[in-house]
Motif scaffolding. Structure first.
Motif, PDB file in Angstrom:
ATOM      1  N   GLU A   1       0.829  -1.216   0.000  1.00  0.00           N
ATOM      2  CA  GLU A   1       0.000   0.000   0.000  1.00  0.00           C
ATOM      3  C   GLU A   1       0.861   1.264   0.000  1.00  0.00           C
TER       4      GLU A   1
ATOM      5  N   ARG B   1      -8.141  -7.742   5.513  1.00  0.00           N
ATOM      6  CA  ARG B   1      -7.202  -6.719   5.045  1.00  0.00           C
ATOM      7  C   ARG B   1      -6.865  -6.928   3.574  1.00  0.00           C
TER       8      ARG B   1
ATOM      9  N   TYR C   1      -9.808  -5.892   1.336  1.00  0.00           N
ATOM     10  CA  TYR C   1     -10.080  -4.444   1.283  1.00  0.00           C
ATOM     11  C   TYR C   1      -8.801  -3.610   1.201  1.00  0.00           C
ATOM     12  N   ALA C   2      -7.700  -4.238   0.762  1.00  0.00           N
ATOM     13  CA  ALA C   2      -6.442  -3.496   0.594  1.00  0.00           C
ATOM     14  C   ALA C   2      -6.624  -2.418  -0.469  1.00  0.00           C
ATOM     15  N   GLN C   3      -5.820  -1.364  -0.363  1.00  0.00           N
ATOM     16  CA  GLN C   3      -5.952  -0.226  -1.281  1.00  0.00           C
ATOM     17  C   GLN C   3      -5.261  -0.467  -2.622  1.00  0.00           C
ATOM     18  N   VAL C   4      -4.504  -1.537  -2.709  1.00  0.00           N
ATOM     19  CA  VAL C   4      -3.935  -1.955  -4.001  1.00  0.00           C
ATOM     20  C   VAL C   4      -4.384  -3.390  -4.253  1.00  0.00           C
TER      21      VAL C   4
ATOM     22  N   SER D   1      -7.984  -9.994  -4.402  1.00  0.00           N
ATOM     23  CA  SER D   1      -8.734  -9.146  -5.341  1.00  0.00           C
ATOM     24  C   SER D   1      -9.008  -9.897  -6.633  1.00  0.00           C
TER      25      SER D   1
ATOM     26  N   ARG E   1     -10.070   0.289  -7.010  1.00  0.00           N
ATOM     27  CA  ARG E   1     -10.568   0.597  -5.669  1.00  0.00           C
ATOM     28  C   ARG E   1     -11.082  -0.709  -5.066  1.00  0.00           C
ATOM     29  N   PRO E   2     -10.873  -0.950  -3.783  1.00  0.00           N
ATOM     30  CA  PRO E   2     -11.396  -2.182  -3.170  1.00  0.00           C
ATOM     31  C   PRO E   2     -12.920  -2.173  -3.175  1.00  0.00           C
TER      32      PRO E   2
END
Length: 797
Positions: free
Chosen positions: A520, A573, A576-579, A601, A702-703
């Motif tokens: 992140e 985590r 819902y990680a930002q990457v 993801s 985006r998550p």
């Protein structure tokens, strides 16, 4: 190099190999027209239709998803030759008869498109002789493309050009075979039986010869020459049964007829026992009897003298078991060479014969030693090829021992080892494989690996003893005994597990958190990929039960709850990680390993991925968010309709510990989604995963948004429990299985709430954790866990 796009493949011949090659093409979403002779009665395409139907019954399964059999179009040579014009690649796979193949070629040649590649899947006939009669233009587009049986699972394809074959065409075909069909391509010279069958059949004949000389029974030989020697589990004689004794006889005949001046020609005779079996119609596995015969649950072996079957189960001597477990190859080989034990002498003899043969014939059959080693590894399932084994055990010492045995008349031939073995660059390097490449006797130099563009997709190519193929630059961010966090200077962070079978314990959970933090902060994405992904390792075999024991012993069941919470939290985590977090999956992904990939993801999965929630086997329920994800996926699939109809199959897969038979099957089961990418070449897994991560980030990743989910509640649980009662009372499941099934139902249905209630993810995670902790206190579950840890096998109680 221009794109070579294969829009459609034609396979000529719907026999065992032809049908399975067609199946593997449709696995890779390449449409296929499968041809055979017109039926004499009934449907004209009956031969092909029966072959396609049979694909769904075979084990191991040729199709990743049996539904895809519908993508194979049936055709016959009388009515449909015009269809060949639609095909970019035509693979002939009829019986090994030169005259039959030539007759077929005359029929099909006028219908082949002017750009199409025409290839024969012959296992040993001369490609040059097969091309006789073609015009120059078709000769330039003709080659051999030899798949190994079964084509889906065996990594090797031998590519055999003639002097007339256009090099650019061969390069394009190699790229298609490597990426689309996932194969390890070895280029072979146009010599009888090419590389793998030539060396492999010699090795089998030499083994049979030495076994007869030593008086060893077939079952003992198979135990000695199977996994203990780093080869396929089936050993020698069981492999012959699987291949088919008639097929083996044909390959031997090809060698006998076409290699009269070979210094080992005396060995190219059909062994007496093999000839007798074929004459009696006992052709191995396909006829129910060969060197072995299954009677009820017992496997009997042939007594060659009496030509009758007797009890099997013979094993290697304990001394040999200890020797073969020795990790130092030089010590292991010395122990075999020096021992007077008959089994040790047998093993030294078969290895010496293999080294001797491979060295004498290398220049004639292959460009370099690497091609021989990969052919044997990928085509016969050996851990190491002959030259690797020799080099690892001490090149010069082995060479001296071989020369001694030749002089003493112990070898199978008095042919001298070639000069390159003990003089010049090979002797100086102490082997044929170096960082600069592998030895080519004809070029008299070490030849580097192919630099075709397709291999730029393989940052870590199959490693060989003596060379370091890892040319890609790597930088480590963090490492400890559990994980390594690293990158290749290309904006994507990589996390690799170091635990046995990549199990998940506290160290891996900490590593996941560290990797997400780092990704992140500084990267476009995170890829979870393990360095043995292409060598048949596991993505993750699940929770590390051994790591739980010290906690359990010191603090009881309650001491484990924080670890379960930490596992749930790190999975959330990831989700819902930002990457983007990409799971690069290959091999087993069981229990916690399945849950891990469910929270990524996106998933990039090798075709040979075996995925499932299997916790019931140790008396537990999934508690890393797997059942939570099942509930969410069923609700999403339902799109406002009856959730239970979608939940049923998800539930049954978890409650009965069903594991996918392929990545395609995992898509059907819902563990992989339609958006996930299936990769056919495991060596390309990391490349594709990194491409996905960068593309998702660059597209503005985006998550997902956290939302409430409708659940089935107590009515869904009641419906499932009614079926479980019937199964328990009918004796199909135990009382403990009934408890496990009930708890899984309660969690997947969202607990004791009204049907249609909206719940958040934490609600479902709490249900998982509470059920998991309840089961840990149950003596039946403790029995299952301890049984698995002690025996490696599940306990049914």
């Amino acid at each position: 190099m221009a794109n070579f796009i294969v829009r459609k493949v034609a396979v000529l011949g719907a026999g065992v190999m032809g049908a399975q090659i067609a199946a593997h093409c449709v696995n890779a979403k390449v449409p296929v027209v499968l041809f055979d002779l017109p039926g004499q009665e009934g449907q004209k395409n009956g031969i092909v239709l029966r072959a396609v139907d049979n694909l769904k019954k075979l084990n191991p399964a040729p199709l990743g998803n049996n539904d895809h059999a519908a993508y194979i179009e049936a055709a016959n040579y009388e009515d449909h030759l015009e269809r060949l014009k639609e095909c970019d690649l035509i693979i002939e796979a009829i019986a090994e008869r030169m005259d039959w193949k030539h007759d077929l070629y005359k029929k099909v040649a006028p219908h082949i498109a002017p750009h199409a590649i025409f290839a024969s899947n012959t296992s040993g006939l001369s490609i040059t002789a097969l091309s006789q009669g073609f015009d120059a233009e078709l000769k330039a587009r003709f080659c051999g493309v030899h798949f190994f049986n079964p084509p889906r699972y065996m990594h090797l394809v031998e590519l055999i050009p003639t002097a007339a074959t256009q090099p650019e065409m061969l390069d394009r075909l190699e790229a298609f075979l490597a990426t689309t069909l996932g194969k390890g391509v070895v280029r072979a010279f146009d010599t009888p039986n090419f590389i793998a069958n030539r060396v492999g059949m010699f090795s089998m004949l030499a083994t049979i010869h030495e076994a007869e000389k030593s008086g060893l029974s077939y079952d003992v030989v198979d135990d000695l020459t199977g996994t203990k020697l780093g080869r396929a589990k089936s050993g020698t004689f069981r492999t012959a049964d699987v291949v088919g004794l008639d097929t083996m006889g044909h390959v031997i005949k090809t060698m006998r007829d076409t290699l009269p001046g070979d210094p080992f020609a005396a060995l190219y005779q059909t062994p007496l026992a093999l000839a007798k079996l074929v004459e009696a119609g006992m052709l191995g596995q396909k006829s129910g009897a060969g060197f072995y015969k299954k009677v009820g649950k017992d496997i009997l072996r042939l007594d060659a003298e009496k030509m009758d079957y007797v009890s099997g189960g013979g094993k290697a001597d304990d001394f040999l078991v200890r020797v073969l477990k020795e990790k130092d190859p030089a010590k292991r080989m010395k122990a075999l060479h020096d021992s007077s034990n008959p089994q040790a002498q047998f093993l030294w003899a078969i290895l010496r014969n293999l080294f001797h043969y491979s060295a004498v014939h290398l220049e004639a059959i292959a460009d370099n030693a690497r091609d021989v080693d990969f052919a044997m590894r990928w085509g016969f399932g050996w851990n190491q090829g002959p030259f690797e084994t020799w080099q690892a055990a001490g090149w010069q010492q082995i060479e001296q021992w071989i020369r001694d045995d030749i002089e003493a008349g112990k070898a199978l031939s008095n042919a001298a080892l070639p000069d390159w073995v003990f003089t010049g660059p090979v002797a100086e390097n102490k082997g044929v494989h170096t960082g600069a490449g592998s030895w080519s006797p004809s070029r008299k130099t070490f030849v580097p690996r192919s630099d075709l563009p397709v291999y730029q997709r393989q940052a870590f190519r199959a490693p060989l003893v003596g060379e370091d193929p890892r040319k890609a630059s790597c930088a480590t961010v963090f490492e400890d005994e559990s994980v390594r966090i690293w990158h290749q200077n290309d904006e994507v962070l990589i996390l690799s597990f170091r635990t046995k079978m990549h199990t998940i314990g506290p160290g891996v959970i900490d590593g996941l958190n560290k990797a997400i933090d780092e990704a992140e902060r500084n990267y476009k994405g995170l890829v979870i990929w393990h360095e043995d992904a292409a060598q048949g390792g596991a993505f993750s075999a699940g929770a590390d039960l051994q790591a739980m024991l010290p906690l359990f012993m010191s603090g009881g069941v309650e001491a484990l709850e924080p670890m379960i919470s930490n596992l749930q939290n790190v999975h959330q985590r990831m989700k819902y990680a930002q990457v983007p977090v990409i799971a690069a999956v290959a091999g087993l992904a069981l229990g916690g390993g399945c849950e891990l990939l469910m929270h990524a993801s996106r998933r990039v999965a090798s075709m040979e991925s075996y995925i499932g929630l299997v916790e019931v086997g140790v008396g537990l329920v999934p508690a890393g968010g797997g059942l939570k994800e099942i509930a969410l996926r069923a609700a999403a699939d339902a799109k406002g309709n009856d959730i239970f109809q979608f939940l049923k199959s998800y539930y049954m897969n978890a409650a009965t510990a069903v594991v996918s038979k392929s990545a395609l099957d995992a898509q059907k089961m819902g563990y992989l989604s339609d958006k996930d990418v299936i990769v056919f070449n495991p060596y390309e897994l990391l490349h594709v995963a990194k491409v996905e991560a960068r593309a998702m980030f660059d597209a503005g990743y985006r998550p997902p948004m956290q939302t409430l989910t409708p659940v089935e509640g107590r009515s869904g649980t009641a419906t499932i429990m009614a079926q479980l009662v019937n199964m328990r009372d009918g004796g199909f499941i135990s009382q403990h299985d009934y408890l496990l099934g009930t708890l899984i139902a309660e969690i997947a249905c969202g607990g004791d709430v009204e049907p249609g209630s909206l719940v958040n993810e934490q609600w479902l995670l709490d249900l998982e954790r509470r059920a998991f902790m309840q089961l840990l206190k149950n003596p039946k579950t403790q029995e299952r866990i301890m049984g698995l840890l002690q025996t490696g096998k599940p306990v049914r109680n």
